[in-house]
Design a protein around this motif. Structure first.
Motif, PDB file in Angstrom:
ATOM      1  N   THR A 154       1.133  -2.126  -3.199  1.00 30.16           N
ATOM      2  CA  THR A 154      -0.246  -1.684  -3.095  1.00 30.16           C
ATOM      3  C   THR A 154      -0.803  -1.649  -4.516  1.00 30.16           C
ATOM      4  O   THR A 154      -0.054  -1.781  -5.483  1.00 30.16           O
ATOM      5  N   ALA A 155      -2.126  -1.492  -4.655  1.00 26.27           N
ATOM      6  CA  ALA A 155      -2.744  -1.542  -5.978  1.00 26.27           C
ATOM      7  C   ALA A 155      -3.918  -0.587  -6.038  1.00 26.27           C
ATOM      8  O   ALA A 155      -4.572  -0.292  -5.025  1.00 26.27           O
ATOM      9  N   ASP A 156      -4.215  -0.088  -7.259  1.00 22.47           N
ATOM     10  CA  ASP A 156      -5.369   0.782  -7.448  1.00 22.47           C
ATOM     11  C   ASP A 156      -6.511   0.011  -8.103  1.00 22.47           C
ATOM     12  O   ASP A 156      -6.381  -1.179  -8.432  1.00 22.47           O
TER      13      ASP A 156
ATOM     14  N   ARG B 236      -7.056   7.506   0.515  1.00 18.84           N
ATOM     15  CA  ARG B 236      -8.420   7.625   0.009  1.00 18.84           C
ATOM     16  C   ARG B 236      -8.523   8.575  -1.171  1.00 18.84           C
ATOM     17  O   ARG B 236      -9.475   8.514  -1.950  1.00 18.84           O
ATOM     18  N   GLY B 237      -7.547   9.446  -1.334  1.00 21.13           N
ATOM     19  CA  GLY B 237      -7.539  10.361  -2.467  1.00 21.13           C
ATOM     20  C   GLY B 237      -6.779   9.855  -3.671  1.00 21.13           C
ATOM     21  O   GLY B 237      -6.614  10.583  -4.655  1.00 21.13           O
ATOM     22  N   GLY B 238      -6.291   8.610  -3.610  1.00 23.42           N
ATOM     23  CA  GLY B 238      -5.573   8.039  -4.742  1.00 23.42           C
ATOM     24  C   GLY B 238      -4.106   8.407  -4.810  1.00 23.42           C
ATOM     25  O   GLY B 238      -3.440   8.134  -5.815  1.00 23.42           O
ATOM     26  N   GLN B 239      -3.573   9.000  -3.733  1.00 17.50           N
ATOM     27  CA  GLN B 239      -2.153   9.331  -3.681  1.00 17.50           C
ATOM     28  C   GLN B 239      -1.377   8.196  -3.011  1.00 17.50           C
ATOM     29  O   GLN B 239      -1.878   7.556  -2.082  1.00 17.50           O
TER      30      GLN B 239
ATOM     31  N   SER C 102      12.694   4.768   4.381  1.00 12.08           N
ATOM     32  CA  SER C 102      13.461   4.504   5.601  1.00 12.08           C
ATOM     33  C   SER C 102      14.292   5.693   6.043  1.00 12.08           C
ATOM     34  O   SER C 102      14.467   5.917   7.243  1.00 12.08           O
ATOM     35  N   TYR C 103      14.807   6.461   5.096  1.00  9.87           N
ATOM     36  CA  TYR C 103      15.721   7.553   5.414  1.00  9.87           C
ATOM     37  C   TYR C 103      15.098   8.934   5.259  1.00  9.87           C
ATOM     38  O   TYR C 103      15.500   9.872   5.940  1.00  9.87           O
ATOM     39  N   LEU C 104      14.134   9.050   4.354  1.00  5.14           N
ATOM     40  CA  LEU C 104      13.657  10.370   3.939  1.00  5.14           C
ATOM     41  C   LEU C 104      12.294  10.731   4.495  1.00  5.14           C
ATOM     42  O   LEU C 104      11.789  11.817   4.227  1.00  5.14           O
ATOM     43  N   GLY C 105      11.645   9.830   5.245  1.00 10.99           N
ATOM     44  CA  GLY C 105      10.407  10.156   5.918  1.00 10.99           C
ATOM     45  C   GLY C 105       9.162   9.729   5.169  1.00 10.99           C
ATOM     46  O   GLY C 105       9.221   9.036   4.152  1.00 10.99           O
ATOM     47  N   LEU C 106       8.005  10.159   5.703  1.00  7.55           N
ATOM     48  CA  LEU C 106       6.715   9.877   5.076  1.00  7.55           C
ATOM     49  C   LEU C 106       6.471  10.868   3.949  1.00  7.55           C
ATOM     50  O   LEU C 106       6.595  12.081   4.138  1.00  7.55           O
ATOM     51  N   HIS C 107       6.082  10.336   2.789  1.00  6.69           N
ATOM     52  CA  HIS C 107       5.797  11.173   1.624  1.00  6.69           C
ATOM     53  C   HIS C 107       4.440  10.821   1.036  1.00  6.69           C
ATOM     54  O   HIS C 107       3.979   9.681   1.132  1.00  6.69           O
ATOM     55  N   SER C 108       3.844  11.805   0.384  1.00  5.53           N
ATOM     56  CA  SER C 108       2.717  11.590  -0.508  1.00  5.53           C
ATOM     57  C   SER C 108       3.233  11.777  -1.927  1.00  5.53           C
ATOM     58  O   SER C 108       3.912  12.763  -2.218  1.00  5.53           O
ATOM     59  N   VAL C 109       2.943  10.808  -2.792  1.00  4.38           N
ATOM     60  CA  VAL C 109       3.467  10.841  -4.162  1.00  4.38           C
ATOM     61  C   VAL C 109       2.308  10.693  -5.139  1.00  4.38           C
ATOM     62  O   VAL C 109       1.491   9.768  -5.008  1.00  4.38           O
ATOM     63  N   ASP C 110       2.231  11.588  -6.113  1.00  7.85           N
ATOM     64  CA  ASP C 110       1.236  11.470  -7.171  1.00  7.85           C
ATOM     65  C   ASP C 110       1.620  10.292  -8.063  1.00  7.85           C
ATOM     66  O   ASP C 110       2.711  10.300  -8.645  1.00  7.85           O
ATOM     67  N   PRO C 111       0.770   9.269  -8.178  1.00  8.52           N
ATOM     68  CA  PRO C 111       1.158   8.077  -8.945  1.00  8.52           C
ATOM     69  C   PRO C 111       1.260   8.327 -10.443  1.00  8.52           C
ATOM     70  O   PRO C 111       1.798   7.483 -11.169  1.00  8.52           O
ATOM     71  N   HIS C 112       0.759   9.456 -10.926  1.00  7.83           N
ATOM     72  CA  HIS C 112       0.819   9.755 -12.365  1.00  7.83           C
ATOM     73  C   HIS C 112       1.988  10.678 -12.713  1.00  7.83           C
ATOM     74  O   HIS C 112       2.755  10.388 -13.633  1.00  7.83           O
TER      75      HIS C 112
ATOM     76  N   GLY D 282       7.202  -0.260   8.255  1.00  7.07           N
ATOM     77  CA  GLY D 282       5.859  -0.696   7.925  1.00  7.07           C
ATOM     78  C   GLY D 282       4.892   0.470   7.791  1.00  7.07           C
ATOM     79  O   GLY D 282       5.101   1.551   8.342  1.00  7.07           O
ATOM     80  N   LEU D 283       3.789   0.217   7.059  1.00  8.23           N
ATOM     81  CA  LEU D 283       2.823   1.282   6.775  1.00  8.23           C
ATOM     82  C   LEU D 283       1.442   0.683   6.581  1.00  8.23           C
ATOM     83  O   LEU D 283       1.286  -0.387   5.987  1.00  8.23           O
ATOM     84  N   GLU D 284       0.431   1.382   7.100  1.00  7.30           N
ATOM     85  CA  GLU D 284      -0.960   1.002   6.890  1.00  7.30           C
ATOM     86  C   GLU D 284      -1.806   2.268   6.987  1.00  7.30           C
ATOM     87  O   GLU D 284      -1.451   3.205   7.723  1.00  7.30           O
ATOM     88  N   ILE D 285      -2.921   2.325   6.249  1.00  2.00           N
ATOM     89  CA  ILE D 285      -3.780   3.507   6.242  1.00  2.00           C
ATOM     90  C   ILE D 285      -5.213   3.070   6.516  1.00  2.00           C
ATOM     91  O   ILE D 285      -5.717   2.138   5.878  1.00  2.00           O
ATOM     92  N   SER D 286      -5.873   3.757   7.433  1.00  2.00           N
ATOM     93  CA  SER D 286      -7.266   3.466   7.723  1.00  2.00           C
ATOM     94  C   SER D 286      -8.151   3.977   6.593  1.00  2.00           C
ATOM     95  O   SER D 286      -8.086   5.155   6.225  1.00  2.00           O
ATOM     96  N   SER D 287      -8.993   3.095   6.070  1.00  2.00           N
ATOM     97  CA  SER D 287      -9.952   3.508   5.046  1.00  2.00           C
ATOM     98  C   SER D 287     -11.108   4.285   5.657  1.00  2.00           C
ATOM     99  O   SER D 287     -11.858   4.957   4.941  1.00  2.00           O
TER     100      SER D 287
END
Length: 388
Positions: free
Chosen positions: A72-74, A130-133, A139-149, A173-178
């Protein structure tokens, strides 16, 4: 007169019979069902005609990035990816490489043995919300939100929590609705983890699901179940449907999110030329599909095609053949399919000799560059264009 030759022959026969009986009685790790294919692989003609368009690239970060699988890209031109050692990375516009965080434990052995993946983690789908996270499907540890900084991780949904009383085993696989912020993701199997993906493909079971997660309400819903290794997903430009790859079945589904068909699905591409991985929107509105393994008749039919109708043979092979040996059967051939809005093949990109790469997992276009992912290769292949 006693014959040593006869003695050794009888002894060898007894030993072979004992080994055969032992293998027969040994329980198999898989429980396959017979499967009849739709037909032979499609011919390499028309939009599938062989070319060398994937050879006009170069490799970055050889020996530094091992299995950059999804991207993905910012807005600043930074590209993010995860690797087989459980790490998340940022690639700068100047091709600098920065470690963001470890999804699991930071062990020296991470990336060297698949047995440690449940401890180290294995990030697959990676997207920015949408918040930049960064939203990461490990695969093993679940869905996470990670601060890219800062690299700070927040667990959104654990594999043990699962959905509908069934834990996750192989987030992919993963996708997010804008538009809504809803996170769509796949669990490729409720039985096999990522490190046993070859058993998943050989068994050809329907234990995968397409799911959604609402970060606001923290609710998870099962959208489709009984899927054959659901893998990559991609939203249409208007977000009225998702395309979904069923890898082990070699087909693409469309799941409707809006309109009179909302909540229903249909097959839009079947009996594919190879086994699809991730699906991404191209920079001009088509869909790009990475083919992890082509189905070529050279000269025999593909291995998985040959064994598909024979569950007993599959059970025996799963008992006898180490998983790493199956890599010897995979053609070193890179292939990307370009699909139209209805799943029709409109073009393809090839590297017939695997000069640049092979076993492509993701095809991500950003600022005139195409990033080619893989699950295990120790480099990042890129194609350049004039639009940067």
């Amino acid at each position: 007169m006693f014959s040593w030759l006869g003695f050794w022959r009888r002894s060898l026969l007894v030993a072979l019979l004992a080994v055969s009986a032992g293998l027969y009685l040994l329980p198999s790790p898989i429980d396959p069902k017979p499967h009849r294919l739709k037909g032979p692989p499609p011919a390499l003609e028309g939009p599938l005609a062989v070319n060398t368009r994937l050879q006009a690239g170069r490799r970055l970060f050889a020996g530094e990035l091992h299995g950059p699988e999804s991207f993905t890209a910012d807005q600043d031109g930074n590209v993010y990816t995860g690797t087989v050692d459980g790490k998340l990375w940022r690639i700068g516009p100047d091709d600098s490489l920065t470690l963001i965080t470890h999804m699991g434990q930071n062990l020296p052995e991470c990336g060297r043995s698949s047995d440690l993946e449940p401890l180290c983690g294995r990030p697959h789908g990676v997207r920015l919300d949408r918040g930049g996270q960064l939203i990461v499907a490990d695969s093993y540890l679940g869905l996470h939100s990670v601060d890219p900084h800062s690299g700070e991780k927040t667990l959104l949904l654990a594999n043990s929590q699962g959905a509908g009383g069934v834990p996750f085993a192989f987030l992919n696989g993963l996708e997010i609705s804008s538009q809504t912020g809803i996170i769509y993701f796949t669990d490729s199997s409720s039985r096999w983890g990522r490190r046993h993906v070859k058993l998943e493909v050989i068994e050809l079971n329907a234990l995968g699901r397409l799911l959604s997660f609402d970060p606001r309400t923290r609710t998870v819903n099962v959208l489709l179940d009984s899927l054959f290794m659901p893998n990559g997903i991609a939203l249409s430009p208007d977000e009225d449907f998702l395309l979904l790859a069923e890898t082990s079945m070699g087909r693409i589904l469309r799941y409707w999110l809006k309109g009179p068909q909302a909540g229903s699905s249909e097959v839009v591409l079947d009996n594919m030329i190879g086994y699809p991985d991730n699906i991404r929107l191209s920079d001009h509105g088509t869909f790009l599909v990475g083919i992890t393994t082509p189905r070529f008749r050279r000269p025999l039919p593909p291995f998985l095609d040959l064994i598909a109708p024979y569950p007993a043979l599959k059970r025996f092979l799963a008992k006898l053949v180490p998983l790493s040996w199956y890599n010897l059967l995979l053609p070193r051939y890179a292939l990307v399919l370009e699909l139209g809005p209805d799943g029709e093949v409109v073009g393809s990109l090839h590297d017939p000799e695997g000069r640049l790469t092979w076993a492509i997992s993701d095809v991500f276009q950003h600022r005139g560059r195409t990033y080619l992912g893989s699950t295990d290769l120790p480099f990042l292949p890129v194609l350049e264009s004039d639009r940067r």
